[in-house]
Each structure stands twice: as C-alpha cells, then as structure tokens.
Write an enzyme that holds these catalytic residues in place. Structure first.
Site, short mmCIF file in Angstrom:
data_model
loop_
_atom_site.label_atom_id
_atom_site.label_comp_id
_atom_site.label_asym_id
_atom_site.label_seq_id
_atom_site.Cartn_x
_atom_site.Cartn_y
_atom_site.Cartn_z
N LYS A 71 0.65 -1.09 0.01
CA LYS A 71 0.03 -0.21 -0.15
C LYS A 71 0.42 1.36 -0.23
CE LYS A 71 -3.62 -2.09 2.08
NZ LYS A 71 -4.59 -2.66 3.61
N GLN A 115 -4.66 -1.02 9.70
CA GLN A 115 -4.63 -3.30 8.82
C GLN A 115 -5.04 -3.57 10.15
OE1 GLN A 115 -3.92 -3.28 5.57
NE2 GLN A 115 -3.85 -5.54 6.17
N ASP A 138 -11.15 2.94 4.46
CA ASP A 138 -11.63 1.51 4.31
C ASP A 138 -13.52 1.70 3.20
OD1 ASP A 138 -10.03 -0.43 4.29
OD2 ASP A 138 -9.92 -0.01 6.25
N1 GUN Z 1 -7.25 -6.13 6.16
C1 GUN Z 1 -7.14 -7.05 4.18
N2 GUN Z 1 -7.98 -7.00 3.88
C2 GUN Z 1 -7.78 -5.22 4.32
C3 GUN Z 1 -8.78 -4.33 4.37
O1 GUN Z 1 -9.39 -3.79 3.29
N3 GUN Z 1 -8.75 -2.88 5.26
C4 GUN Z 1 -8.21 -3.26 6.36
N4 GUN Z 1 -8.35 -2.16 6.81
N5 GUN Z 1 -7.52 -4.07 6.01
C5 GUN Z 1 -7.60 -5.08 6.11
#
Ligand code: GUN
Length: 300
Positions: A71, A115, A138
């Site tokens: 990311k 995350q 998100d």
């Molecule tokens: N863990 C796995 N996929 C995601 C996501 O799309 N957002 C977040 N915050 N954590 C994740």
C-alpha cells in the site's frame, strides 16, 4: 461414450484457450493507478497540496506486513504522501485510539486505514468507530456503512469496489443478473452484496451455514468468492458462461492460491480472475482512489 468424453475434453480445451477470459486485475489496476497519478499531479498543481494516506499496523502478522508495504509503495508511486505507523503486538488500545484522534485532526492526512486483523486484546469495533468517517478510506465506519446501504455518498470498501470494476469490465450492464456472494464478512461479502444490489442484480449471500452451497453457486451468473478456503469452489459449482471473481489469497506449500479451483472453474466460466493478479492489485488501487476522493471532499 469414449468419443463423447474426448469431444468434451477437446471442447473445454478450446473453450479455455479461445473463449474464456482471464480477467487481468494487474493491468486494470495499473491503468487505474496511472489515471490517479495524473489526478494527483493536477491536484498538486491546483492546490499546492497532496493527499496523504496513513496506515496503522499493529503486530507482526506476516500477510498484513506485506499488504501494508505494498500500500505504501503504490501510494508513493502515484505521488501521495504516505506514512506507516507501526506498533508492537502488545500495544495498549488507548495508545492506538489516541493516535487516531491525532490523525483525525491532522490536515495533511486525507485517509486513515488501520490494517486488520488486530490483536485480540484490541477492540476492532472501537478502533473503527474512532476514525473520522470523512477520513475512513476503508469505508468500514458505521456511518459510511449506513450511507452506502441507504444510497448516500460514501467511500466504497476497497476490495468489493475492485471486484465490481472487474465484473463490469466484462459485463457493463448487470441489471437482472443473478449474483451469489460467498462469504459474509464486513470487509467484502456484505458491501459486495450492497454494490451488486445497487447494480440491480438479484443477490444471494451464502456462507458456511448455507445449505446446498454448490446448488446456490450453480445459479450464479456472477459468483464472488471470499471465504479463505483454498479451492473450495470446484468446476461443477460454476454455471456455464458465468463471471467468477476469486477474492481468496491463501498461502499454501504450492504458493498463493485462491478460493476457487481455477483449472476446473475456467472450463465453465465465461471470465475468471486469477490468483494472484486478479482482485489483489485492484484493492490497493481502489484504496488510492478513496484517499484522493477524501482529499477532494476536504478541499471543497
Ligand atoms: N485486511 C485485509 N483486507 C483489509 C482491508 O481492505 N482493509 C483493512 N483495514 N484491513 C484489511
């Protein structure tokens, strides 16, 4: 009988080679990132400011560490300000909450992502609730979940947003299609259902307690699978000429594999995403898009 089997084998090979589409999420994501990079350049020129993404990572979960690194790399590549805040597994929940409150007030931060999964002693709901809904890239904050389901403007969760772009790259008009979403998580299954409903699909959400899972899947013109079980969906679960989207990322001895048995399912589907190179890259590209959208909302 022997002849028929030979014919069927030949037919599926031809179908696989000539007609079946492997949906190239890697390329679609690269195209989207290029568009977003141009947009960041324009915003920088116009406002002398750039969007900022801050990701909070708690603990040592190996897949999470890789996702977060990717990311950050993608964000920097398109010109965003990008920051990762790392905490040890034992961190006090209050410290994470205080950091979120601080980021909520920081004008250089357009988007905040914590995350998931978080260590067990941290209350995930409390953490998500603490994020300013305007910076919730998100789309997991209850206010944004409500907005999405009631048709108000809201950030769309990144994975289902990416899945929908891939589905529509094959079939732009989804009205009246029968969609089955396998998996009911807040991250993907539930918002995916909402997005397909918004496209006028008839949607079934199926999960571990659903009876006759195979029969449900067989009805799907569009099948989205996000359950975290390697190769759960077999070829004979897949309707002929359907679109199959595999959200699964399962680490096995044989490498990363999806929730769908690709070799089998590709004999029946019209189009299917590979793993890796399907949904994964789209999730990150959509996160970048949500961060830019959040920045744009903050400057109007
Ligand atoms: N863990 C796995 N996929 C995601 C996501 O799309 N957002 C977040 N915050 N954590 C994740």
């Amino acid at each position: 009988m022997v002849c028929r089997n030979v014919y069927e084998t030949l037919y599926s090979a031809i179908n696989f080679l000539d007609n079946m589409i492997i949906i190239n999420g890697k390329q679609t994501a690269a195209d989207l990132r290029l568009k977003l990079k141009n947009e960041v350049d324009n915003l920088k020129f116009k406002f002398s400011k750039i969007p900022g993404l801050t990701v909070i990572l708690v603990g040592e979960d190996a897949p999470s560490k890789i996702y977060v690194k990717n990311k950050e790399k993608s964000a920097k590549e398109i010109g965003l300000k990008s920051e990762i805040i790392k905490y040890p597994n034992t961190i006090d929940e209050k410290i994470v909450l205080n950091k979120i409150h601080e980021l909520n007030k920081d004008d250089s931060v357009s988007g905040i992502l914590v995350q998931l999964p978080l260590p067990k002693h941290i209350n995930t709901k409390k953490i998500i609730d603490a994020i300013n809904p305007d910076k919730d890239v998100d789309g997991f904050h209850p206010k944004n979940v409500g907005n999405l389901s009631s048709g108000h403007e809201s950030p769309v969760p990144c994975t289902p947003q990416g899945c929908l772009i891939l589905i529509k790259s094959i079939e732009p008009n989804l009205s009246g299609k029968k969609a089955v979403v396998l998996g009911r998580s807040n991250l993907n299954g539930k918002p995916m259902t909402q997005l397909l409903l918004n496209e006028n699909c008839t949607v079934t959400i199926a999960h571990s307690k659903t009876k006759n899972l195979k029969e449900e899947c067989l009805k799907a013109d569009i099948l989205v699978v996000a359950v975290g079980i390697p190769k759960l969906v077999k070829g004979d679960w897949v309707k002929k000429d359907s679109i199959v989207i595999d959200v699964g990322i399962n680490k096995t001895e044989k490498g990363i594999i999806g929730d769908v048995d690709f070799a089998q399912a590709s004999k029946f589907a019209k189009a299917i995403t590979p793993v890796p190179g399907g949904v994964g890259p789209m999730t990150i590209a959509c996160l970048l898009k949500n961060t830019i959208d959040s920045f744009k909302r903050s400057i109007v």
